[in-house]
Design a protein around this motif. Structure first.
Motif, PDB file in Angstrom:
ATOM      1  N   GLY A 342       0.815  -1.210   0.000  1.00  0.00           N
ATOM      2  CA  GLY A 342       0.000   0.000   0.000  1.00  0.00           C
ATOM      3  C   GLY A 342       0.846   1.257   0.000  1.00  0.00           C
ATOM      4  O   GLY A 342       0.572   2.215  -0.737  1.00  0.00           O
ATOM      5  N   ALA A 343       1.906   1.271   0.827  1.00  0.00           N
ATOM      6  CA  ALA A 343       2.789   2.439   0.877  1.00  0.00           C
ATOM      7  C   ALA A 343       3.464   2.663  -0.473  1.00  0.00           C
ATOM      8  O   ALA A 343       3.554   3.798  -0.963  1.00  0.00           O
ATOM      9  CB  ALA A 343       3.832   2.252   1.977  1.00  0.00           C
ATOM     10  N   ASP A 353       2.443   7.378 -11.349  1.00  0.00           N
ATOM     11  CA  ASP A 353       2.386   6.052 -11.974  1.00  0.00           C
ATOM     12  C   ASP A 353       1.204   5.273 -11.393  1.00  0.00           C
ATOM     13  O   ASP A 353       1.359   4.380 -10.552  1.00  0.00           O
ATOM     14  CB  ASP A 353       3.697   5.301 -11.728  1.00  0.00           C
ATOM     15  CG  ASP A 353       3.814   4.043 -12.583  1.00  0.00           C
ATOM     16  OD1 ASP A 353       2.794   3.637 -13.173  1.00  0.00           O
ATOM     17  OD2 ASP A 353       4.924   3.477 -12.654  1.00  0.00           O
ATOM     18  N   LEU A 354       0.009   5.603 -11.885  1.00  0.00           N
ATOM     19  CA  LEU A 354      -1.197   4.965 -11.360  1.00  0.00           C
ATOM     20  C   LEU A 354      -1.288   3.492 -11.737  1.00  0.00           C
ATOM     21  O   LEU A 354      -1.846   2.689 -10.983  1.00  0.00           O
ATOM     22  CB  LEU A 354      -2.440   5.702 -11.869  1.00  0.00           C
ATOM     23  CG  LEU A 354      -2.775   7.019 -11.159  1.00  0.00           C
ATOM     24  CD1 LEU A 354      -3.953   7.694 -11.837  1.00  0.00           C
ATOM     25  CD2 LEU A 354      -3.082   6.769  -9.689  1.00  0.00           C
ATOM     26  N   ASP A 355      -0.751   3.129 -12.901  1.00  0.00           N
ATOM     27  CA  ASP A 355      -0.793   1.725 -13.316  1.00  0.00           C
ATOM     28  C   ASP A 355      -0.041   0.850 -12.316  1.00  0.00           C
ATOM     29  O   ASP A 355      -0.530  -0.202 -11.894  1.00  0.00           O
ATOM     30  CB  ASP A 355      -0.183   1.558 -14.710  1.00  0.00           C
ATOM     31  CG  ASP A 355      -1.104   2.073 -15.806  1.00  0.00           C
ATOM     32  OD1 ASP A 355      -2.316   2.225 -15.526  1.00  0.00           O
ATOM     33  OD2 ASP A 355      -0.615   2.336 -16.920  1.00  0.00           O
ATOM     34  N   THR A 359      -1.548  -1.983  -9.805  1.00  0.00           N
ATOM     35  CA  THR A 359      -1.003  -3.339  -9.927  1.00  0.00           C
ATOM     36  C   THR A 359      -0.534  -3.851  -8.572  1.00  0.00           C
ATOM     37  O   THR A 359      -0.772  -5.012  -8.207  1.00  0.00           O
ATOM     38  CB  THR A 359       0.170  -3.361 -10.930  1.00  0.00           C
ATOM     39  OG1 THR A 359      -0.318  -2.997 -12.218  1.00  0.00           O
ATOM     40  CG2 THR A 359       0.796  -4.752 -11.002  1.00  0.00           C
ATOM     41  N   LEU A 360       0.133  -2.996  -7.809  1.00  0.00           N
ATOM     42  CA  LEU A 360       0.602  -3.381  -6.476  1.00  0.00           C
ATOM     43  C   LEU A 360      -0.570  -3.770  -5.575  1.00  0.00           C
ATOM     44  O   LEU A 360      -0.523  -4.785  -4.874  1.00  0.00           O
ATOM     45  CB  LEU A 360       1.388  -2.231  -5.847  1.00  0.00           C
ATOM     46  CG  LEU A 360       2.810  -2.028  -6.364  1.00  0.00           C
ATOM     47  CD1 LEU A 360       3.317  -0.633  -6.000  1.00  0.00           C
ATOM     48  CD2 LEU A 360       3.747  -3.090  -5.794  1.00  0.00           C
ATOM     49  N   TYR A 380      -5.914   1.959   1.328  1.00  0.00           N
ATOM     50  CA  TYR A 380      -4.849   2.362   0.408  1.00  0.00           C
ATOM     51  C   TYR A 380      -5.398   2.643  -0.987  1.00  0.00           C
ATOM     52  O   TYR A 380      -4.896   3.523  -1.687  1.00  0.00           O
ATOM     53  CB  TYR A 380      -3.759   1.290   0.363  1.00  0.00           C
ATOM     54  CG  TYR A 380      -2.945   1.250   1.631  1.00  0.00           C
ATOM     55  CD1 TYR A 380      -1.976   2.212   1.887  1.00  0.00           C
ATOM     56  CD2 TYR A 380      -3.170   0.268   2.596  1.00  0.00           C
ATOM     57  CE1 TYR A 380      -1.243   2.198   3.063  1.00  0.00           C
ATOM     58  CE2 TYR A 380      -2.444   0.244   3.774  1.00  0.00           C
ATOM     59  CZ  TYR A 380      -1.484   1.212   4.003  1.00  0.00           C
ATOM     60  OH  TYR A 380      -0.768   1.207   5.175  1.00  0.00           O
ATOM     61  N   ARG A 381      -6.432   1.916  -1.384  1.00  0.00           N
ATOM     62  CA  ARG A 381      -7.047   2.210  -2.685  1.00  0.00           C
ATOM     63  C   ARG A 381      -7.608   3.631  -2.686  1.00  0.00           C
ATOM     64  O   ARG A 381      -7.501   4.351  -3.687  1.00  0.00           O
ATOM     65  CB  ARG A 381      -8.153   1.196  -2.992  1.00  0.00           C
ATOM     66  CG  ARG A 381      -7.639  -0.203  -3.326  1.00  0.00           C
ATOM     67  CD  ARG A 381      -8.705  -1.032  -4.022  1.00  0.00           C
ATOM     68  NE  ARG A 381      -8.252  -2.380  -4.293  1.00  0.00           N
ATOM     69  CZ  ARG A 381      -7.478  -2.734  -5.313  1.00  0.00           C
ATOM     70  NH1 ARG A 381      -7.044  -1.802  -6.160  1.00  0.00           N
ATOM     71  NH2 ARG A 381      -7.133  -3.993  -5.496  1.00  0.00           N
ATOM     72  N   ASN A 382      -8.201   4.022  -1.569  1.00  0.00           N
ATOM     73  CA  ASN A 382      -8.722   5.388  -1.473  1.00  0.00           C
ATOM     74  C   ASN A 382      -7.599   6.413  -1.571  1.00  0.00           C
ATOM     75  O   ASN A 382      -7.749   7.476  -2.182  1.00  0.00           O
ATOM     76  CB  ASN A 382      -9.480   5.570  -0.159  1.00  0.00           C
ATOM     77  CG  ASN A 382     -10.746   4.737  -0.092  1.00  0.00           C
ATOM     78  OD1 ASN A 382     -11.269   4.308  -1.125  1.00  0.00           O
ATOM     79  ND2 ASN A 382     -11.237   4.487   1.110  1.00  0.00           N
ATOM     80  N   MET A 383      -6.453   6.096  -0.982  1.00  0.00           N
ATOM     81  CA  MET A 383      -5.329   7.035  -0.990  1.00  0.00           C
ATOM     82  C   MET A 383      -4.665   7.149  -2.352  1.00  0.00           C
ATOM     83  O   MET A 383      -3.967   8.122  -2.622  1.00  0.00           O
ATOM     84  CB  MET A 383      -4.284   6.605   0.040  1.00  0.00           C
ATOM     85  CG  MET A 383      -4.697   6.810   1.474  1.00  0.00           C
ATOM     86  SD  MET A 383      -3.294   6.524   2.548  1.00  0.00           S
ATOM     87  CE  MET A 383      -4.037   5.514   3.786  1.00  0.00           C
ATOM     88  N   VAL A 384      -4.846   6.132  -3.193  1.00  0.00           N
ATOM     89  CA  VAL A 384      -4.234   6.163  -4.524  1.00  0.00           C
ATOM     90  C   VAL A 384      -4.935   7.178  -5.424  1.00  0.00           C
ATOM     91  O   VAL A 384      -4.446   7.509  -6.500  1.00  0.00           O
ATOM     92  CB  VAL A 384      -4.241   4.735  -5.137  1.00  0.00           C
ATOM     93  CG1 VAL A 384      -4.013   4.740  -6.630  1.00  0.00           C
ATOM     94  CG2 VAL A 384      -3.174   3.893  -4.452  1.00  0.00           C
ATOM     95  N   ASP A 385      -6.043   7.707  -4.965  1.00  0.00           N
ATOM     96  CA  ASP A 385      -6.736   8.784  -5.677  1.00  0.00           C
ATOM     97  C   ASP A 385      -5.851  10.029  -5.631  1.00  0.00           C
ATOM     98  O   ASP A 385      -5.733  10.696  -4.606  1.00  0.00           O
ATOM     99  CB  ASP A 385      -8.073   9.053  -4.976  1.00  0.00           C
ATOM    100  CG  ASP A 385      -8.913  10.110  -5.697  1.00  0.00           C
ATOM    101  OD1 ASP A 385      -8.336  10.907  -6.456  1.00  0.00           O
ATOM    102  OD2 ASP A 385     -10.131  10.115  -5.478  1.00  0.00           O
ATOM    103  N   VAL A 386      -5.190  10.347  -6.751  1.00  0.00           N
ATOM    104  CA  VAL A 386      -4.215  11.451  -6.776  1.00  0.00           C
ATOM    105  C   VAL A 386      -4.815  12.792  -6.383  1.00  0.00           C
ATOM    106  O   VAL A 386      -4.218  13.534  -5.599  1.00  0.00           O
ATOM    107  CB  VAL A 386      -3.532  11.545  -8.160  1.00  0.00           C
ATOM    108  CG1 VAL A 386      -2.661  12.786  -8.245  1.00  0.00           C
ATOM    109  CG2 VAL A 386      -2.682  10.304  -8.398  1.00  0.00           C
TER     110      VAL A 386
END
Length: 406
Positions: A342-343, A353-355, A359-360, A380-386
């Motif tokens: 997640g980190a 690099d959203l891809d 993927t991670l 962590y999926r929520n945090m990947v929202d740039v």
């Protein structure tokens, strides 16, 4: 004759018919020629075989008793002594019982040539007459040396194009022979050779039960991590975590503060930090997380969570320093895996690099579902929202500005 009895029992064990082998041995002991006062070594060997059968069918106490009897009868019976030592080991460190040594499973003249330093090619040629099925079976029944040689031969055959060995190698990986650490190491070899894929779920025997793991360069499972806390302190930690999950943050803080003072344990400091993060005191949370990492620089959860503070305020260089090398960790608890991946995912998203970020996170989705950790992964999926990260970057920069100097 005793020689015929040994051959019969050995054959049944090789066929995986331990109960039939025990029944045959019971019948043999009532034969008129049965006389344990003669040919002592042969009768002791039969007791060893009976011990192996009892151990493989779950009667460890009877197995130990028979090995002791065999050694009283014939103290030089090494295979009985070695099995007795192995069965006394902690479950995860046991090899698994074995009836015969390598020299009784493969012609000694072949082994002598191998031992004399023959090349790898020569070793493969020498053992070519052995079928894949035979090698598989001796690995399932063998000691450490037998397993190592057998698996090496099968792996070399796979690399040479023998695809019949692939399911055999996977079956041996998931089998019960060889200790957990050796299975663990073997999985890395199979991953490197292309026998298994990083996404393949593997059931790895831990000496007591199968543990579902995933090989990603790491082995991921849900085995509890070693701790220096006493049982009483572990109970207090569990009480604090229950309070945290139930929303009683003041109670969790009180318990964790006391644990930190008593133990100076990194995980206690890390959980104490989480209570302040939960209530929005990010500066205090970061200070406590730094303390956790200072207490134990190898504390993976602490390093990942501290890296998140830096990522959130845009200091990706410091985050990378903290995360460096952690993906090379051989074995991860599922919570560590989600936190680590997640980190890295949030760091990748922060750098555009959203891809890679997705993927991670996708790579641990199945494991998260298996171990009921989907809420942690979703965080962590929520945090990947740039855009969301951008929104909080300025906020964290202001709130945590002074934390670097703490």
């Amino acid at each position: 004759r005793i020689e015929d009895a040994i051959a019969q029992v050995t054959g049944l064990i090789f066929l995986g018919k331990e109960k039939e082998a025990l029944q045959a041995q019971q019948e043999i002991s009532h034969q008129p020629w049965w006389d344990e006062s003669t040919q002592v070594a042969s009768y002791a060997l039969l007791k060893h075989f009976a011990a192996v059968c009892h151990a493989r069918t779950g009667d460890i106490a009877q197995a130990k008793s028979l090995w002791n009897e065999a050694l009283e009868q014939h103290p030089d019976l090494e295979v009985a002594e070695q099995n007795l030592q192995d069965i006394r080991m902690p479950a995860s460190e046991r090899n698994g019982v074995w009836p015969l040594s390598l020299y009784e499973l493969i012609p000694s003249r072949w082994l002598d040539k191998i031992r004399q330093g023959q090349s790898e090619r020569a070793t493969i040629d020498i053992t070519k007459p052995l079928s894949n099925s035979y090698i598989e079976r001796i690995c399932q029944l063998g000691d450490k040396t037998t397993i190592t040689l057998g698996e090496t031969l099968l792996l070399k055959r796979f690399e040479g194009g023998d695809l019949e060995t692939k399911p055999i190698l996977i079956a041996l990986l998931e089998g019960r022979q060889g200790n957990y650490k050796e299975r663990f190491s073997f999985s890395s070899q199979l991953l490197e050779a292309g026998v298994i894929d990083r996404q393949d779920p593997i059931n790895l025997w831990d000496g007591e039960q199968p543990q579902k793991i995933q090989v990603k360069g790491n082995l991921i499972n849900n085995k509890p991590k070693p701790t220096t806390l006493t049982l009483k302190q572990q109970s207090k930690m569990a009480e604090a975590l229950d309070a945290f999950r139930n929303g009683d943050i003041p109670c969790a803080k009180r318990i964790l503060k006391k644990l930190c003072d008593e133990t100076n344990d990194a995980s206690a400091w890390g959980n104490f930090a989480a209570t302040y993060e939960k209530t929005g005191d990010h500066k205090k949370a970061e200070m406590l997380m730094k303390r956790a990492v200072k207490v134990d620089p190898d504390y993976l959860m602490g390093r990942c969570n501290l890296a998140m503070f830096y990522i959130r305020r845009g200091d990706t260089d410091k985050a990378k320093e903290l995360l460096e090398g952690l993906l090379d960790t051989e074995q991860l608890h599922i919570q560590e895996a989600i936190t680590l991946y997640g980190a890295y995912a949030v760091l990748s998203a922060r750098e555009g690099d959203l891809d890679r970020a997705n993927t991670l996170l996708d790579s641990v989705q199945e494991m998260a579902e298996d171990y009921d950790e989907t809420d942690r992964l979703q965080m962590y999926r929520n945090m990947v929202d740039v855009p969301l990260l951008d929104k909080f970057t300025g906020l964290f920069s202001r709130l945590a500005k002074g934390a670097e100097n703490d």
